[in-house]
Design a protein around this motif. Structure first.
Motif, PDB file in Angstrom:
ATOM      1  N   THR A  41       9.174   4.245   2.769  1.00 54.00           N
ATOM      2  CA  THR A  41       8.835   3.255   1.744  1.00 54.00           C
ATOM      3  C   THR A  41       8.941   1.866   2.356  1.00 54.00           C
ATOM      4  OG1 THR A  41       9.474   2.289  -0.381  1.00 54.00           O
ATOM      5  CG2 THR A  41      11.239   3.196   0.958  1.00 54.00           C
ATOM      6  N   LEU A  42       8.201   0.937   1.791  1.00 53.66           N
ATOM      7  CA  LEU A  42       8.301  -0.457   2.242  1.00 53.66           C
ATOM      8  C   LEU A  42       9.074  -1.313   1.250  1.00 53.66           C
ATOM      9  CD1 LEU A  42       4.704  -1.023   3.679  1.00 53.66           C
ATOM     10  CD2 LEU A  42       6.814  -0.562   4.926  1.00 53.66           C
ATOM     11  N   ASP A  43       9.640  -0.705   0.229  1.00 54.54           N
ATOM     12  CA  ASP A  43      10.404  -1.468  -0.753  1.00 54.54           C
ATOM     13  C   ASP A  43      11.828  -1.680  -0.238  1.00 54.54           C
ATOM     14  OD1 ASP A  43      11.810  -2.427  -3.030  1.00 54.54           O
ATOM     15  OD2 ASP A  43      10.221  -1.601  -4.292  1.00 54.54           O
ATOM     16  N   MET A 244       7.596   2.536  -7.326  1.00 53.05           N
ATOM     17  CA  MET A 244       8.162   1.197  -7.139  1.00 53.05           C
ATOM     18  C   MET A 244       7.072   0.242  -6.645  1.00 53.05           C
ATOM     19  SD  MET A 244      11.961   2.093  -5.621  1.00 53.05           S
ATOM     20  CE  MET A 244      12.602   0.429  -5.885  1.00 53.05           C
ATOM     21  N   ALA A 245       7.120  -0.985  -7.119  1.00 51.88           N
ATOM     22  CA  ALA A 245       6.027  -1.938  -6.886  1.00 51.88           C
ATOM     23  C   ALA A 245       5.788  -2.202  -5.405  1.00 51.88           C
ATOM     24  CB  ALA A 245       6.329  -3.242  -7.607  1.00 51.88           C
ATOM     25  N   LEU A 246       6.824  -2.155  -4.612  1.00 52.48           N
ATOM     26  CA  LEU A 246       6.688  -2.512  -3.204  1.00 52.48           C
ATOM     27  C   LEU A 246       6.685  -1.287  -2.295  1.00 52.48           C
ATOM     28  CD1 LEU A 246       9.053  -5.632  -3.081  1.00 52.48           C
ATOM     29  CD2 LEU A 246       6.616  -5.506  -3.625  1.00 52.48           C
ATOM     30  N   TYR A 247       6.359  -0.145  -2.858  1.00 52.74           N
ATOM     31  CA  TYR A 247       6.366   1.093  -2.067  1.00 52.74           C
ATOM     32  C   TYR A 247       5.440   0.994  -0.854  1.00 52.74           C
ATOM     33  CZ  TYR A 247       4.694   5.736  -0.732  1.00 52.74           C
ATOM     34  OH  TYR A 247       4.288   6.829  -0.019  1.00 52.74           O
ATOM     35  N   ASN A 248       4.209   0.519  -1.076  1.00 56.12           N
ATOM     36  CA  ASN A 248       3.229   0.521   0.022  1.00 56.12           C
ATOM     37  C   ASN A 248       2.595  -0.852   0.236  1.00 56.12           C
ATOM     38  OD1 ASN A 248       1.722   0.402  -2.246  1.00 56.12           O
ATOM     39  ND2 ASN A 248       0.438   2.178  -1.801  1.00 56.12           N
ATOM     40  N   LYS A 249       3.262  -1.875  -0.248  1.00 55.85           N
ATOM     41  CA  LYS A 249       2.760  -3.233  -0.029  1.00 55.85           C
ATOM     42  C   LYS A 249       3.939  -4.150   0.266  1.00 55.85           C
ATOM     43  CE  LYS A 249       0.747  -3.235  -4.114  1.00 55.85           C
ATOM     44  NZ  LYS A 249       1.237  -2.069  -4.894  1.00 55.85           N
ATOM     45  N   ALA A 250       3.652  -5.301   0.836  1.00 55.62           N
ATOM     46  CA  ALA A 250       4.745  -6.190   1.240  1.00 55.62           C
ATOM     47  C   ALA A 250       4.288  -7.638   1.198  1.00 55.62           C
ATOM     48  CB  ALA A 250       5.212  -5.842   2.654  1.00 55.62           C
ATOM     49  N   ALA A 260      -1.829  -3.078   7.401  1.00 58.83           N
ATOM     50  CA  ALA A 260      -2.151  -1.737   6.902  1.00 58.83           C
ATOM     51  C   ALA A 260      -0.990  -0.794   7.155  1.00 58.83           C
ATOM     52  CB  ALA A 260      -3.400  -1.210   7.598  1.00 58.83           C
ATOM     53  N   TRP A 261      -0.759   0.074   6.184  1.00 54.98           N
ATOM     54  CA  TRP A 261       0.074   1.261   6.383  1.00 54.98           C
ATOM     55  C   TRP A 261      -0.860   2.431   6.127  1.00 54.98           C
ATOM     56  CZ3 TRP A 261       4.377   3.201   2.532  1.00 54.98           C
ATOM     57  CH2 TRP A 261       4.862   4.432   2.984  1.00 54.98           C
ATOM     58  N   ASP A 262      -1.369   3.000   7.201  1.00 52.46           N
ATOM     59  CA  ASP A 262      -2.408   4.017   7.121  1.00 52.46           C
ATOM     60  C   ASP A 262      -1.770   5.389   7.316  1.00 52.46           C
ATOM     61  OD1 ASP A 262      -4.568   5.687   7.406  1.00 52.46           O
ATOM     62  OD2 ASP A 262      -5.766   4.239   8.536  1.00 52.46           O
ATOM     63  N   LEU A 263      -1.541   6.074   6.219  1.00 53.09           N
ATOM     64  CA  LEU A 263      -0.887   7.380   6.294  1.00 53.09           C
ATOM     65  C   LEU A 263      -1.747   8.388   7.034  1.00 53.09           C
ATOM     66  CD1 LEU A 263       0.576   7.599   2.680  1.00 53.09           C
ATOM     67  CD2 LEU A 263       1.901   7.607   4.793  1.00 53.09           C
ATOM     68  N   SER A 264      -3.066   8.348   6.789  1.00 52.30           N
ATOM     69  CA  SER A 264      -3.940   9.341   7.418  1.00 52.30           C
ATOM     70  C   SER A 264      -4.008   9.147   8.930  1.00 52.30           C
ATOM     71  CB  SER A 264      -5.350   9.270   6.811  1.00 52.30           C
ATOM     72  OG  SER A 264      -5.892   7.978   7.003  1.00 52.30           O
ATOM     73  N   ALA A 265      -3.967   7.897   9.366  1.00 46.25           N
ATOM     74  CA  ALA A 265      -4.004   7.619  10.812  1.00 46.25           C
ATOM     75  C   ALA A 265      -2.614   7.634  11.426  1.00 46.25           C
ATOM     76  CB  ALA A 265      -4.661   6.261  11.052  1.00 46.25           C
ATOM     77  N   GLY A 266      -1.585   7.700  10.596  1.00 49.47           N
ATOM     78  CA  GLY A 266      -0.222   7.720  11.096  1.00 49.47           C
ATOM     79  C   GLY A 266       0.161   6.439  11.809  1.00 49.47           C
ATOM     80  N   GLN A 267      -0.141   5.310  11.217  1.00 48.56           N
ATOM     81  CA  GLN A 267       0.207   4.057  11.877  1.00 48.56           C
ATOM     82  C   GLN A 267       0.409   2.924  10.877  1.00 48.56           C
ATOM     83  OE1 GLN A 267      -3.026   2.970  14.479  1.00 48.56           O
ATOM     84  NE2 GLN A 267      -4.282   2.135  12.851  1.00 48.56           N
TER      85      GLN A 267
END
Length: 606
Positions: A41-43, A244-250, A260-267
């Motif tokens: 998570t990024l939160d 949570m609001a900050l799960y995937n953003k910052a 970017a947090w690219d789950l499919s590319a793993g990076q």
């Protein structure tokens, strides 16, 4: 076990031998770090793992920083001074701490940092209080409790509610008022009101961890977070991480923006923030790539496709032979690795891990690890010295308990478990009044995929335990890191490996994490452990942090060390040392044992 391990090493060597010649990375402003594990998570209010902390470290700032690789020498960041009694920012009684907030600092969206953002950051985190998260570190010094549930009880509400919306709204408002009074804005200052002096409080707010990352109040509310309304905070209480609001953003003030947090590319891709208040970073773009196959990571490092890589100790010999690669090993580390036992394993829906769910030789019952003899047998069945010598390659030492021996108040004269199969058999025979030895069991040992050292540790136990009784079956199973963490949060893993890197450089942090009823691992280890902790461990832990003399602290932690041994609460198997591996064109790297991040990308260049 040893043959399996050597075969794995050989396969990596064969891949390296087939590698194409090294190609030096040519872009001096782009940095590629290849590692294992994934961001959870990024939160900052939820993040409590090093992979997530690695990203948050770059995107956010905290009130205080750490100087020159020191785990506890503080410097100002978003605060303009480090509070002390001498400069008048800490009151004589140690209970009031004032932080002057730096002006002219911009968030990545151009908004200017305000003291209200700082107040919001801490109050939002406490009101959200996701289970198993790091926010106990705010509650304990500010209110003398561990969770928001405790605060609701302080306000006259129930502690055992199933849904926070079932609690009387007047109680919830009173609970909010309690939290609100702990952090206040006074002009250009933010004031923390502590319930009692708490020596490590400033370290908790420093750059080492992610929980103190200062967020943007207006932006967070606009993106679905709590809007600051004292009567609606419960709508954001203990949400699932994805909610949570900050799960995937910052949106921080740090040296890098999240591109970017690219789950499919793993990076994860980070972009330089040119308006950073300390001046722009030398690096323009940073890629953090999550690649579980260690052979692939090593090839990328060798070929110059990666500037730095996570490398396990068994592979060090290979990277040390690579031209143009820098290896730093034996670095001091405020952490250890352990096997944890779930004392109340859920059976329903968990059959793939617990088998029959009964003591019948085809699985394990819910209370399998609630039996102290089972836990002691596991502790005696592990070959610590061979692991440290052959797997950790000598980069570590045998533990004396749940806290690393380099910390003050760890008593190295107290007994701890040694490898002793005779004693392991003795305790297995005693377990469940002899029934376990007669019927046998089948248990699954979990590790996160890509962590070959944990896999090997599991295989050591597998070999030694199965050797004792043909009715004992141990299966070793890998699991993706994100799935591993999700199942941990649900408390469904019967037995699992984890490491613990200190939140702050104090032995108290380890006893809270490992043994407190509301500690980081308590929820993963079941209700039976939590009940035992409430009765036996919590009062001693409180005595340790509230002690007013070194003698009192030493006595409290010696007692905890003894209890951990007598109850075999957990199986710590190595006091770790850190490793960093990077190309020789990387400049400016300085190791800090208190950072959850492997690298501070602001300080390095190529």
């Amino acid at each position: 076990m040893k043959r399996k391990f050597l075969a794995a090493v050989l396969s990596v060597l064969m891949l390296l031998g087939a590698a194409v010649p090294a190609l030096a990375a040519t872009d001096s402003e782009t940095f590629v770090f290849v590692t294992s594990g994934e961001v959870n998570t990024l939160d900052p209010a939820r993040s409590y793992d090093t992979a997530s902390g690695e990203v948050i470290h770059q995107v956010y700032d905290t009130l205080l920083g750490l100087k020159d690789g020191s785990p506890d020498d503080l410097m100002p960041l978003l605060a303009t001074e480090v509070p002390s009694v001498e400069n008048g920012l800490i009151s004589e009684d140690g209970r009031t701490i004032r932080f002057p907030i730096r002006k002219g600092v911009k968030f990545h969206n151009g908004a200017e940092l305000t003291p209200e953002d700082v107040e919001y950051t801490f109050e939002r985190a406490m009101l959200a209080d996701p289970a198993g998260g790091p926010i106990w570190m705010f509650f304990e010094p500010l209110l003398g409790v561990q969770t928001m549930r405790d605060v609701i009880a302080m306000a006259g509400g129930p502690r055992d509610f199933a849904n926070v919306n079932d609690v009387d709204p007047a109680i919830l408002r009173a609970a909010y008022d309690i939290v609100d009074a702990t952090v206040e804005v006074d002009g250009d200052y933010v004031v923390f009101n502590l319930v009692a002096p708490y020596p490590p409080f400033l370290q908790i707010l420093a750059k080492g961890g992610s929980w103190g990352a200062i967020i943007n109040k207006e932006w967070t509310a606009a993106n679905g977070g709590w809007d600051g309304n004292p009567d609606t905070w419960q709508n954001w209480y203990n949400l699932a991480k994805e909610e949570m609001a900050l799960y995937n953003k910052a949106m921080g003030t740090g040296a890098f923006k999240l591109q970017a947090w690219d789950l499919s590319a793993g990076q994860v891709v980070l972009q330089r923030f040119d308006e950073y208040w300390r001046g722009p970073a030398k690096l323009r773009t940073v890629f953090i790539k999550y690649i579980n196959e260690e052979s692939t990571r090593l090839l990328m490092l060798q070929n110059g496709e990666a500037d730095a890589a996570t490398v396990s100790a068994p592979m060090l010999g290979q990277v040390e032979a690579m031209r143009g690669v820098v290896v730093q090993k034996g670095l001091p580390y405020l952490g250890n690795a352990a096997l944890f036992f779930n004392w109340s394993i859920p059976i329903e829906g968990n059959e793939d891990l617990v088998g029959s769910g009964k003591l019948d030789g085809r699985g394990i019952p819910s209370d399998f690890f609630a039996d102290a003899d089972v836990r002691k047998a596991f502790n005696y069945a592990f070959d610590y010295e061979s692991y440290i010598e052959q797997v950790a390659m000598g980069l570590g030492s045998k533990p004396y308990g749940v806290a690393p021996a380099i910390l003050e108040y760890v008593d190295t004269t107290q007994p701890w478990y040694d490898y002793d199969l005779d004693k392991a058999e003795e305790h297995f025979r005693k377990a469940f009044n002899g029934e376990l030895w007669e019927k046998g069991f089948k248990v699954t040992l979990l590790y996160n995929t890509g962590n070959d050292q944990r896999k090997t540790a599991a295989e050591i136990l597998e070999a030694n335990i199965e050797m004792l009784n043909p009715k004992f079956q141990v299966e070793v199973q890998g699991m993706q890191w994100s799935t591993y963490l999700d199942k941990l949060a649900m408390g469904s893993l019967p037995v699992f490996f984890m490491g613990w890197l200190a939140d702050f450089a104090d032995v108290h942090n380890f006893y809270v994490a490992y043994m407190h009823s509301a500690g980081a691992f308590a929820g993963y280890c079941g209700e039976a452990l939590m009940q035992t902790a409430k009765e036996k461990y919590d009062p001693v832990i409180a005595r340790g942090i509230n002690a007013t003399s070194d003698e009192e602290r030493a006595a409290a932690y010696a007692e905890l060390q003894r209890l951990a041994y007598e109850d075999a609460v957990v199986m710590p198997y190595v006091d770790s040392q850190a490793i960093r591996v990077y190309r020789d064109w990387v400049k400016g790297f300085e190791f800090n044992p208190a950072y959850s991040a492997n690298y501070d990308f602001y300080s390095i260049w190529k």
